[in-house]
Design an enzyme around this catalytic site. Structure first.
Site, short mmCIF file in Angstrom:
data_model
loop_
_atom_site.label_atom_id
_atom_site.label_comp_id
_atom_site.label_asym_id
_atom_site.label_seq_id
_atom_site.Cartn_x
_atom_site.Cartn_y
_atom_site.Cartn_z
N LYS A 84 -3.08 2.91 6.16
CA LYS A 84 -4.25 2.85 5.31
C LYS A 84 -4.44 1.44 4.77
O LYS A 84 -5.50 1.11 4.24
CB LYS A 84 -4.07 3.80 4.11
CG LYS A 84 -3.76 5.21 4.47
CD LYS A 84 -3.46 6.02 3.20
CE LYS A 84 -2.78 7.34 3.52
NZ LYS A 84 -2.23 7.96 2.31
N GLY A 85 -3.42 0.63 4.87
CA GLY A 85 -3.42 -0.69 4.23
C GLY A 85 -4.53 -1.63 4.67
O GLY A 85 -4.95 -2.49 3.91
N ASP A 120 -2.78 -4.92 7.98
CA ASP A 120 -2.65 -5.34 6.59
C ASP A 120 -1.62 -6.45 6.42
O ASP A 120 -1.97 -7.59 6.17
CB ASP A 120 -2.38 -4.14 5.65
CG ASP A 120 -1.12 -3.35 6.00
OD1 ASP A 120 -0.54 -3.56 7.09
OD2 ASP A 120 -0.71 -2.51 5.18
N ASP A 165 5.16 -8.17 8.44
CA ASP A 165 6.39 -8.49 7.71
C ASP A 165 7.50 -8.74 8.74
O ASP A 165 7.61 -9.84 9.27
CB ASP A 165 6.68 -7.31 6.78
CG ASP A 165 7.77 -7.59 5.76
OD1 ASP A 165 7.91 -8.74 5.33
OD2 ASP A 165 8.51 -6.65 5.39
N LYS A 205 3.80 -12.68 6.57
CA LYS A 205 5.02 -13.20 5.93
C LYS A 205 5.93 -13.69 7.06
O LYS A 205 6.85 -12.97 7.47
CB LYS A 205 5.72 -12.09 5.15
CG LYS A 205 4.93 -11.47 4.01
CD LYS A 205 5.76 -10.34 3.38
CE LYS A 205 5.12 -9.75 2.15
NZ LYS A 205 5.94 -8.65 1.58
N PHE A 221 6.57 -8.05 -3.90
CA PHE A 221 5.87 -6.99 -3.19
C PHE A 221 4.39 -7.10 -3.48
O PHE A 221 3.96 -7.20 -4.63
CB PHE A 221 6.41 -5.63 -3.62
CG PHE A 221 6.21 -4.59 -2.57
CD1 PHE A 221 6.97 -4.59 -1.41
CD2 PHE A 221 5.25 -3.60 -2.72
CE1 PHE A 221 6.78 -3.64 -0.41
CE2 PHE A 221 5.04 -2.65 -1.75
CZ PHE A 221 5.80 -2.66 -0.59
N ASP A 251 -0.44 -1.01 -0.79
CA ASP A 251 0.11 -0.06 -1.76
C ASP A 251 1.59 -0.29 -2.03
O ASP A 251 2.31 -0.90 -1.25
CB ASP A 251 -0.02 1.37 -1.23
CG ASP A 251 1.01 1.66 -0.13
OD1 ASP A 251 1.06 0.90 0.85
OD2 ASP A 251 1.79 2.62 -0.28
N ARG A 299 -3.95 0.67 -4.33
CA ARG A 299 -4.82 0.29 -3.20
C ARG A 299 -6.21 -0.13 -3.66
O ARG A 299 -6.90 -0.87 -2.98
CB ARG A 299 -4.96 1.47 -2.23
CG ARG A 299 -3.69 1.82 -1.46
CD ARG A 299 -4.02 2.69 -0.27
NE ARG A 299 -2.86 3.41 0.25
CZ ARG A 299 -2.02 2.93 1.16
NH1 ARG A 299 -2.21 1.72 1.63
NH2 ARG A 299 -1.01 3.65 1.59
P1 IMP Z 1 6.69 -4.56 9.36
O1 IMP Z 1 6.75 -3.50 10.41
O2 IMP Z 1 8.04 -4.85 8.76
O3 IMP Z 1 6.00 -5.82 9.83
O4 IMP Z 1 5.92 -3.95 8.13
C1 IMP Z 1 4.57 -3.97 8.01
C2 IMP Z 1 4.15 -2.89 7.06
O5 IMP Z 1 5.01 -2.83 5.93
C3 IMP Z 1 2.77 -3.16 6.54
O6 IMP Z 1 1.79 -2.56 7.36
C4 IMP Z 1 2.83 -2.58 5.13
O7 IMP Z 1 2.46 -1.20 5.16
C5 IMP Z 1 4.28 -2.69 4.73
N1 IMP Z 1 4.55 -3.84 3.86
C6 IMP Z 1 5.34 -4.91 4.12
N2 IMP Z 1 5.39 -5.77 3.08
C7 IMP Z 1 4.59 -5.22 2.13
C8 IMP Z 1 4.19 -5.64 0.79
O8 IMP Z 1 4.58 -6.70 0.26
N3 IMP Z 1 3.33 -4.81 0.14
C9 IMP Z 1 2.86 -3.64 0.67
N4 IMP Z 1 3.20 -3.22 1.90
C10 IMP Z 1 4.06 -4.00 2.63
MG MG Z 2 2.38 0.74 3.47
#
Ligand code: IMP
Ligand code: MG
Length: 181
Positions: free
Chosen positions: A41-42, A98, A101, A129, A154, A161, A167
């Protein structure tokens, strides 16, 4: 709860970046129809602002992915839990994400979309990031790269969220990084 949030990017900064990205994306897809795939949803708030800055023919679709950490095995299970039915074959796909990470979610999703044979596949992320990356993936466009030490906070708001909250904030803010569950 909202009073615990510190502003990182204001509504005005976001609007300016979204307009810039809209222009860049429009130039890059000129003359083609874009199949916009929003990550729920982000990515919803970002996507809805962005598509209004892209004056090209486009269609809008949604996909939802969840990740579960298997603590014992140290593995992360990623799966697609919802998708609007969309024939991606031969389409010029723009995935609107969104936050990138570790990159695990994005790389999983890219592999899944590639299986459907799109003509092209590009990614536009709201936040990147890069220092947190575990898998080497890079969005084609990023509204806001976030580096140390902010990468340690965060991010919430503008679709992002924490436990489904925040959100609806019109800006992107930060809260102290919650302890891992
Ligand atoms: P990844 O798979 O580790 O790249 O994570 C990506 C997902 O983690 C994003 O789509 C977000 O839903 C969540 N996420 C990572 N960091 C944050 C943050 O600082 N705030 C909110 N959601 C985050
Ligand atoms: Mg999330």
């Amino acid at each position: 709860m909202r009073d615990r949030v510190s502003v990182l990017f204001t509504e005005e900064q976001i609007a300016r970046r979204v307009a810039e990205l809209g222009e860049e994306i429009t130039r890059s897809f000129e003359g083609r129809e874009i199949c916009v795939l929003g990550l729920m949803k982000g990515g919803l708030v970002f996507m809805s602002d962005l598509i209004r800055r892209i004056p090209l023919d486009l269609t809008v679709h949604l996909v939802r992915v969840t990740s579960q950490r298997e603590q014992a095995a140290g593995r992360i299970l990623t799966e697609i839990v919802y998708s609007t039915s969309v024939p991606l074959e031969g389409k010029d796909v723009l995935l609107v994400d969104d936050i990138v990470d570790t990159g695990i979610t994005l790389s999983y999703l890219l592999a899944h979309i590639h299986e459907h044979g799109p003509a092209s596949l590009r990614v536009c992320a709201l936040v990147d990031k890069p220092e947190a990356r575990k898998i080497d993936v890079h969005p084609d466009w990023t509204a806001f790269p976030v580096h140390e030490p902010m990468a340690d906070r965060f991010l919430v708001g503008y679709g992002l969220d924490w436990m489904e909250r925040f959100r609806g904030l019109p800006f992107i803010g930060t809260i102290p990084r919650p302890a891992p569950r």
